[in-house]
Write a protein that holds these residues in place. Structure first.
Motif, PDB file in Angstrom:
ATOM      1  N   ALA A 460      86.687  58.483  16.827  1.00  0.00           N
ATOM      2  CA  ALA A 460      86.392  58.615  18.372  1.00  0.00           C
ATOM      3  C   ALA A 460      85.218  57.590  18.780  1.00  0.00           C
ATOM      4  N   LYS A 461      84.211  57.567  17.900  1.00  0.00           N
ATOM      5  CA  LYS A 461      83.155  56.563  18.190  1.00  0.00           C
ATOM      6  C   LYS A 461      83.738  55.043  18.260  1.00  0.00           C
ATOM      7  N   ARG A 462      84.590  54.582  17.330  1.00  0.00           N
ATOM      8  CA  ARG A 462      85.211  53.469  17.396  1.00  0.00           C
ATOM      9  C   ARG A 462      85.954  52.991  18.638  1.00  0.00           C
ATOM     10  N   LEU A 463      87.094  54.238  19.017  1.00  0.00           N
ATOM     11  CA  LEU A 463      87.721  54.027  19.964  1.00  0.00           C
ATOM     12  C   LEU A 463      86.793  54.040  21.321  1.00  0.00           C
ATOM     13  N   ARG A 467      86.547  50.864  24.049  1.00  0.00           N
ATOM     14  CA  ARG A 467      87.001  51.134  25.209  1.00  0.00           C
ATOM     15  C   ARG A 467      85.717  50.630  26.303  1.00  0.00           C
ATOM     16  N   THR A 468      84.433  50.852  25.807  1.00  0.00           N
ATOM     17  CA  THR A 468      83.327  50.344  26.419  1.00  0.00           C
ATOM     18  C   THR A 468      83.320  48.781  26.421  1.00  0.00           C
ATOM     19  N   ALA A 472      83.601  46.243  29.865  1.00  0.00           N
ATOM     20  CA  ALA A 472      82.717  45.061  30.172  1.00  0.00           C
ATOM     21  C   ALA A 472      83.151  43.830  30.017  1.00  0.00           C
ATOM     22  N   ALA A 473      84.237  43.623  29.285  1.00  0.00           N
ATOM     23  CA  ALA A 473      85.040  42.293  29.242  1.00  0.00           C
ATOM     24  C   ALA A 473      85.798  41.884  30.566  1.00  0.00           C
ATOM     25  N   ILE A 474      86.333  43.373  31.041  1.00  0.00           N
ATOM     26  CA  ILE A 474      87.372  43.273  32.252  1.00  0.00           C
ATOM     27  C   ILE A 474      86.277  42.982  33.376  1.00  0.00           C
ATOM     28  N   ALA A 475      85.043  43.540  33.490  1.00  0.00           N
ATOM     29  CA  ALA A 475      83.872  43.328  34.399  1.00  0.00           C
ATOM     30  C   ALA A 475      83.390  42.015  34.491  1.00  0.00           C
ATOM     31  N   GLU A 476      83.061  41.307  33.444  1.00  0.00           N
ATOM     32  CA  GLU A 476      82.475  40.072  33.124  1.00  0.00           C
ATOM     33  C   GLU A 476      83.708  39.120  33.615  1.00  0.00           C
TER      34      GLU A 476
END
Length: 582
Positions: A460-463, A467-468, A472-476
């Motif tokens: 769950a942490k890895r997913l 996702r974060t 972030a890549a999409i926003a950048e």
């Protein structure tokens, strides 16, 4: 070239010993002389879709469907899974949860079939030519037939047959030791179907690509040894029939390999890493039926024994038959049994509900009376060390139990918890009747549950981190695209302004008004004033200019021409006015 075991070059006649083990009273005489009978069809068959190691099969039928014998009703749903087939023809009356043949009694998805009595076969499985078929084809047909290990482990047989792609295999061992007390189903199968068992062993040897096939039979089965010896020659192999000592747990895969080859399998390693694959004798018979006759695994031989049964027997039982119907066929119970087990008395699973069905891994149904069952009174540990002496894995069961009771699962794992076979030798030898193997089973389950929960948390942490990072890549990317768009717009405006300035500089300058006053028109005549002709827009715009810049230049030129015409018109009007005054 022959393999070199730990104690020198391989000797076909030599046997090796292993540490520990016990010699319980076999009590096989209750059913050993009972020939295999065909169990009649019951009123209902309850076929679980999880009766093997791995993932549950996916149901392919629904309530109200009509099925034929051998029809696929559950499809394997992963690399470690097994197909499930209809044991007979009839109508599906339910597909849903039903208690599993397990001490927990938890439900599993089960297909309930009402037999129609016709026992009509559907299409049989493909029957490849065994002598020329590729090993992959043979293994695939075993998978189609839904065959699993019938000694009780229920591991999909096709997965083992495909180990040839990962390991350098040289030996196939047919495990016919049948070391647990009471059980005689493999013994009777070899006595009555020795040629079929041998043929199945030969087919598996071809699928594995091994050079040597060993059939290991305990010394307390002389008739089975004699029958298998008569059928040693099969396909392109000559079976080596080896008599092994009657010692529990001789049927353990690793200990059987050690006894026959001298090779000791490392902890938590596979025997395939030592070049050896082990299959059960009943599994070999199922392979014979699948490859020679196209029959999937829809029935198996089961030993019904114990002094609580009116008539002990060896029965060929359709998969899904309720245990109560099997007991009824054997005359029922003579008294309320102290323990009702599926499997042998050492590793069998106790059940409370006789409505649970027979599954692929059920090799015995035992009804044990109080005289046969062990005293259940538990006393404190006296530190006698018998559990250590009999443990075939060299563990210290009393220390494992102490750590488990203290909640120290990690400490128990450090001293060998995961290496335990759960064979029950420690509990059998304990004079205080301490539930050693049961405690170890519980601890292994808790450890697996904890590890699974930890794995889920880490996943769950890895997913979440993935996702974060993705957001972030999409926003950048959006910010970069917006900045690029703004830069392009600014550059476009700059180029448009430069083009307008250049066009205005290149536009023709209109002529100045004439100082000579025009003559006045005759009286009554209309003033001879010609309208100013529109000036064409200049076309000398730079070829490299953008469309917006070209349009701006044209509009600027039109504006200059219009201003010049207006100046001329105002001059003419003033001249006319002066002439009128004069």
């Amino acid at each position: 070239m022959s393999p070199v075991p730990l104690f020198g070059r391989f000797d076909p006649a030599r046997l090796f010993s292993f540490k520990g083990g016990v010699h319980p009273e076999t009590r096989k005489h209750l059913s050993a002389e009972r020939a295999i009978e065909d169990m009649p069809l019951p009123a209902l068959l309850r076929v679980p879709l999880l009766q093997h190691v791995g993932a549950e099969a996916e149901p392919l039928v629904a309530r109200g469907d009509t099925v034929l014998k051998g029809q696929l009703i559950g499809k394997a749903s992963g690399p470690i899974s097994a197909n499930v087939h209809a044991p007979t023809s009839g109508q599906v009356i339910a597909v849903g949860p039903f208690p599993a043949p397990h001490p927990s009694g938890l439900p599993v998805t089960t297909v309930t079939i009402r037999p129609d009595g016709a026992d009509r076969w559907g299409p049989r499985l493909a029957k490849p030519h065994v002598a020329t078929a590729a090993p992959e084809t043979l293994a695939a047909q075993v998978a189609e037939a839904g065959i699993v290990g019938l000694g009780g482990a229920t591991f999909p047989a096709s997965v083992k047959l495909n180990l040839r792609a990962r390991y350098d295999l040289d030996t196939l061992i047919i495990n016919a030791a049948e070391c647990e007390p009471y059980l005689t189903c493999d013994d009777r199968l070899m006595r009555e179907r020795a040629d079929e068992v041998a043929d199945g062993a030969g087919i598996m040897a071809r699928a594995l690509g091994v050079r040597r096939v060993i059939v290991a039979i305990e010394s307390n089965k002389p008739l089975a040894i004699e029958a298998m010896t008569r059928h040693r020659h099969v396909l392109d192999h000559v079976l080596q029939i080896k008599t092994v000592p009657s010692q529990y747990p001789m049927g353990s895969e690793k200990h059987l390999v050690k006894t026959l080859t001298g090779k000791e399998t490392p902890a938590r390693a596979l025997t395939a890493e030592m070049g050896v694959v082990v299959h059960n004798a009943a599994t070999a018979h199922a392979v014979h039926l699948a490859l020679r006759y196209g029959e999937p695994l829809i029935s198996r031989v089961v030993t019904v024994s114990g002094r609580g049964v009116a008539r002990p027997a060896n029965l060929r039982v359709p998969i899904g038959t309720p245990v109560a119907d099997v007991l009824a066929h054997c005359g029922g119970l003579v008294a309320t049994p102290e323990r009702l087990l599926l499997g042998g008395p050492m590793m069998g699973q106790p059940i409370q509900n006789p409505r649970v069905p027979v599954i692929k891994g059920t090799n015995g149904i035992l009804a044990l009376t109080a005289g046969e069952a062990r005293d259940q009174r538990v006393m404190p540990c006296i530190r006698c060390g018998l559990c250590v002496q009999v443990c075939p894995m060299g563990l210290t069961p009393f220390e494992l139990k102490a750590r488990i009771d203290a909640g120290d699962l990690d400490g128990a794992a450090r001293v060998g918890l995961l290496d335990c076979l759960q064979c029950g030798c420690c509990s059998f030898a304990c004079p205080s009747n301490r539930p050693l193997v049961q405690t170890i089973q519980y601890a292994k389950g808790k450890l697996a549950e904890r590890d699974s929960a930890q794995h889920q948390r880490e996943e769950a942490k890895r997913l979440a981190a993935a996702r974060t990072a993705r957001l972030a890549a999409i926003a950048e990317a959006k910010r970069a695209a917006m900045a690029q768009r703004k830069a392009e717009m600014a550059a476009k405006k700059k180029r448009a302004g430069q083009a307008t300035t250049e066009t205005a500089a290149k536009a023709p300058i209109p002529p100045a008004p004439s100082a000579e006053a025009p003559k006045a028109p005759p009286a009554g005549a209309q003033p001879d004033v010609q309208p100013a002709a529109p000036t064409d827009a200049p076309t000398d715009v730079q070829p490299g200019a953008q469309p917006d810049a070209q349009l701006g230049a044209q509009l600027g030129a039109l504006a200059n021409a219009k201003a010049g015409a207006q100046v001329e018109a105002r001059a003419d009007a003033k001249a006319d006015a002066r002439e009128a005054v004069e």
